[in-house]
Motif scaffolding. Structure first.
Motif, mmCIF file in Angstrom:
data_model
loop_
_atom_site.group_PDB
_atom_site.id
_atom_site.type_symbol
_atom_site.label_atom_id
_atom_site.label_comp_id
_atom_site.label_asym_id
_atom_site.label_seq_id
_atom_site.Cartn_x
_atom_site.Cartn_y
_atom_site.Cartn_z
ATOM 1 N N GLU A 130 0.867 -1.176 0.000
ATOM 2 C CA GLU A 130 0.000 0.000 0.000
ATOM 3 C C GLU A 130 0.906 1.229 0.000
ATOM 4 O OE1 GLU A 130 -4.303 1.177 1.734
ATOM 5 O OE2 GLU A 130 -2.874 0.380 3.198
ATOM 6 N N ALA A 131 1.014 1.873 -1.172
ATOM 7 C CA ALA A 131 1.945 2.990 -1.336
ATOM 8 C C ALA A 131 1.436 4.275 -0.711
ATOM 9 C CB ALA A 131 2.228 3.206 -2.819
ATOM 10 N N LEU A 132 0.112 4.490 -0.745
ATOM 11 C CA LEU A 132 -0.515 5.628 -0.072
ATOM 12 C C LEU A 132 -1.573 5.086 0.864
ATOM 13 C CD1 LEU A 132 -1.054 8.300 -2.912
ATOM 14 C CD2 LEU A 132 0.906 8.051 -1.363
ATOM 15 N N ARG A 133 -1.595 5.626 2.079
ATOM 16 C CA ARG A 133 -2.515 5.110 3.098
ATOM 17 C C ARG A 133 -3.320 6.253 3.699
ATOM 18 N NH1 ARG A 133 0.534 2.337 7.478
ATOM 19 N NH2 ARG A 133 2.303 3.693 7.010
ATOM 20 N N GLY A 134 -4.405 6.605 3.024
ATOM 21 C CA GLY A 134 -5.280 7.639 3.551
ATOM 22 C C GLY A 134 -4.699 9.029 3.471
ATOM 23 N N VAL A 135 -4.078 9.369 2.349
ATOM 24 C CA VAL A 135 -3.361 10.641 2.205
ATOM 25 C C VAL A 135 -4.324 11.783 1.872
ATOM 26 C CG1 VAL A 135 -1.779 11.898 0.697
ATOM 27 C CG2 VAL A 135 -1.130 9.661 1.617
ATOM 28 N N ASP A 136 -4.241 12.852 2.654
ATOM 29 C CA ASP A 136 -4.885 14.131 2.348
ATOM 30 C C ASP A 136 -3.778 15.098 1.939
ATOM 31 O OD1 ASP A 136 -7.610 13.501 3.031
ATOM 32 O OD2 ASP A 136 -6.992 13.537 5.128
ATOM 33 N N LEU A 137 -3.863 15.621 0.711
ATOM 34 C CA LEU A 137 -2.781 16.445 0.185
ATOM 35 C C LEU A 137 -3.381 17.498 -0.727
ATOM 36 C CD1 LEU A 137 0.593 15.063 -1.138
ATOM 37 C CD2 LEU A 137 -0.607 16.866 -2.376
ATOM 38 N N ALA A 138 -3.209 18.768 -0.347
ATOM 39 C CA ALA A 138 -3.793 19.866 -1.118
ATOM 40 C C ALA A 138 -2.699 20.618 -1.871
ATOM 41 C CB ALA A 138 -4.527 20.825 -0.191
ATOM 42 N N ALA A 139 -3.019 20.990 -3.114
ATOM 43 C CA ALA A 139 -2.135 21.812 -3.944
ATOM 44 C C ALA A 139 -2.946 22.986 -4.466
ATOM 45 C CB ALA A 139 -1.568 20.993 -5.096
ATOM 46 N N PRO A 140 -3.058 24.057 -3.676
ATOM 47 C CA PRO A 140 -3.919 25.185 -4.061
ATOM 48 C C PRO A 140 -3.401 25.935 -5.284
ATOM 49 C CG PRO A 140 -3.319 25.245 -1.715
ATOM 50 C CD PRO A 140 -2.426 24.250 -2.378
ATOM 51 N N SER A 146 8.722 6.570 0.052
ATOM 52 C CA SER A 146 7.796 7.285 0.940
ATOM 53 C C SER A 146 6.406 7.428 0.340
ATOM 54 C CB SER A 146 8.360 8.671 1.268
ATOM 55 O OG SER A 146 8.431 9.467 0.087
ATOM 56 N N GLY A 147 6.309 7.355 -1.000
ATOM 57 C CA GLY A 147 5.024 7.542 -1.663
ATOM 58 C C GLY A 147 4.901 8.851 -2.419
ATOM 59 N N ARG A 148 5.991 9.628 -2.473
ATOM 60 C CA ARG A 148 5.879 10.943 -3.107
ATOM 61 C C ARG A 148 5.604 10.830 -4.609
ATOM 62 N NH1 ARG A 148 11.520 10.223 -2.554
ATOM 63 N NH2 ARG A 148 12.632 10.618 -4.519
ATOM 64 N N THR A 149 6.273 9.896 -5.288
ATOM 65 C CA THR A 149 6.019 9.704 -6.717
ATOM 66 C C THR A 149 4.609 9.190 -6.941
ATOM 67 O OG1 THR A 149 8.325 9.387 -7.370
ATOM 68 C CG2 THR A 149 6.663 8.308 -8.734
ATOM 69 N N THR A 150 4.161 8.281 -6.097
ATOM 70 C CA THR A 150 2.801 7.751 -6.223
ATOM 71 C C THR A 150 1.768 8.852 -6.035
ATOM 72 O OG1 THR A 150 3.534 5.585 -5.427
ATOM 73 C CG2 THR A 150 1.171 6.033 -5.335
ATOM 74 N N ALA A 151 2.036 9.797 -5.146
ATOM 75 C CA ALA A 151 1.097 10.901 -4.932
ATOM 76 C C ALA A 151 0.928 11.721 -6.210
ATOM 77 C CB ALA A 151 1.580 11.789 -3.784
ATOM 78 N N LEU A 152 2.042 12.028 -6.899
ATOM 79 C CA LEU A 152 1.927 12.766 -8.159
ATOM 80 C C LEU A 152 1.206 11.936 -9.211
ATOM 81 C CD1 LEU A 152 3.859 14.858 -6.875
ATOM 82 C CD2 LEU A 152 4.972 15.024 -9.106
ATOM 83 N N LEU A 173 5.936 12.962 3.250
ATOM 84 C CA LEU A 173 5.387 11.617 3.324
ATOM 85 C C LEU A 173 6.417 10.660 3.924
ATOM 86 C CD1 LEU A 173 3.624 11.209 -0.150
ATOM 87 C CD2 LEU A 173 2.521 11.503 2.048
ATOM 88 N N ARG A 174 5.925 9.737 4.733
ATOM 89 C CA ARG A 174 6.750 8.633 5.218
ATOM 90 C C ARG A 174 5.896 7.375 5.158
ATOM 91 N NH1 ARG A 174 9.136 11.309 10.797
ATOM 92 N NH2 ARG A 174 10.253 13.056 9.802
ATOM 93 N N ARG A 175 6.386 6.418 4.392
ATOM 94 C CA ARG A 175 5.699 5.124 4.258
ATOM 95 C C ARG A 175 4.226 5.290 3.903
ATOM 96 N NH1 ARG A 175 8.392 1.584 9.244
ATOM 97 N NH2 ARG A 175 10.561 1.811 8.531
ATOM 98 N N GLY A 176 3.964 6.223 2.991
ATOM 99 C CA GLY A 176 2.621 6.390 2.470
ATOM 100 C C GLY A 176 1.679 7.198 3.328
ATOM 101 N N VAL A 177 2.209 7.888 4.340
ATOM 102 C CA VAL A 177 1.384 8.688 5.249
ATOM 103 C C VAL A 177 1.956 10.100 5.324
ATOM 104 C CG1 VAL A 177 0.588 8.944 7.633
ATOM 105 C CG2 VAL A 177 0.742 6.670 6.617
ATOM 106 N N VAL A 178 1.090 11.105 5.340
ATOM 107 C CA VAL A 178 1.542 12.488 5.502
ATOM 108 C C VAL A 178 1.890 12.713 6.972
ATOM 109 C CG1 VAL A 178 0.905 14.923 5.352
ATOM 110 C CG2 VAL A 178 0.149 13.333 3.574
ATOM 111 N N VAL A 179 3.148 13.125 7.223
ATOM 112 C CA VAL A 179 3.583 13.374 8.603
ATOM 113 C C VAL A 179 3.764 14.853 8.884
ATOM 114 C CG1 VAL A 179 4.649 11.106 8.841
ATOM 115 C CG2 VAL A 179 6.014 13.030 7.973
#
Length: 218
Positions: free
Chosen positions: A14-24, A37-43, A198-204
């Protein structure tokens, strides 16, 4: 554009686990984290090339989770992946003309004069840094409303990398970058810069660039 409670799986991982990420709109958003960490998966989730297993992708208030990548591109999204970001079988000039409305490549050459002498070369003969310049130049020409770039300055000299961050900061678009850490070129005053770690698919951590230490988030 934003991810809401986004989950993405790559097979058993599971590369992203419940990520909330805003790009205004009107900001540069930087997604930082170590490899894995999941940063590439987020994009890729924002671009539509990594389908969500749960959660949603929201763009201008509309749910676009089920909208395929080509439809997001047609609506004004430009995604520059960390690999295979140019058409290697085509020439440099052809790559630029394909990205430019009306075929006007002058703005790309103004941004990267280094490409002028390479216009007659095939993209697969360029160095890694030259290919990266070409990829970012294509994004600059696209006139997209949202620009996603994974590790924009790979292989570039420090001087060209600094210019690249300045170019991305000046874009009239919501810009989202994936990086291992916050680049020094984005710490200068000017356009607002938001950071999500991100760390291990979670926003910290989520906050402004000024809150981020030299080696990462606090």
């Amino acid at each position: 554009m934003e991810l809401r409670a986004a989950h993405v799986r790559h097979g058993p991982v599971e590369a992203l686990r419940g990520v909330d990420l805003a790009a205004p709109a009107g900001t540069v958003t930087v997604v930082i984290g170590r490899n894995g960490s999941g940063r590439t998966t987020a994009l890729r989730a924002l671009a539509g090339t990594a389908p969500l297993t749960a959660g949603s992708v929201v763009w201008d208030g509309a749910d676009v989770t089920r909208r395929p990548p080509h439809a997001r591109a047609a609506a004004g999204l430009c995604f520059v992946p960390d690999r295979q970001a140019v058409f290697t079988s085509l020439g440099v000039a052809e790559n630029l003309r394909l990205a430019a409305p009306g075929g006007d490549i002058a703005p790309a050459l103004a941004a990267y004069p280094e490409l002028d002498r390479l216009l007659g070369r095939r993209a697969d003969t360029l160095s890694g840094g030259e290919q990266r310049m070409l990829a970012v130049a294509r994004a600059l020409l696209s006139r997209a409303r949202v620009v996603l770039v994974d590790e924009p300055t790979q292989g570039m000299s420090p001087r060209v990398a600094a210019r690249t961050y300045a170019l991305l900061r000046d874009l009239d678009a919501a810009v989202v970058l994936a990086e291992q850490r916050l680049p020094p070129g984005l710490r200068t005053p000017g356009r607002p810069v938001l950071v999500h770690e991100l760390r291990r698919g979670v926003v910290v951590f989520s906050g402004e660039a000024g809150e981020v230490g030299e080696r990462g988030a606090p």
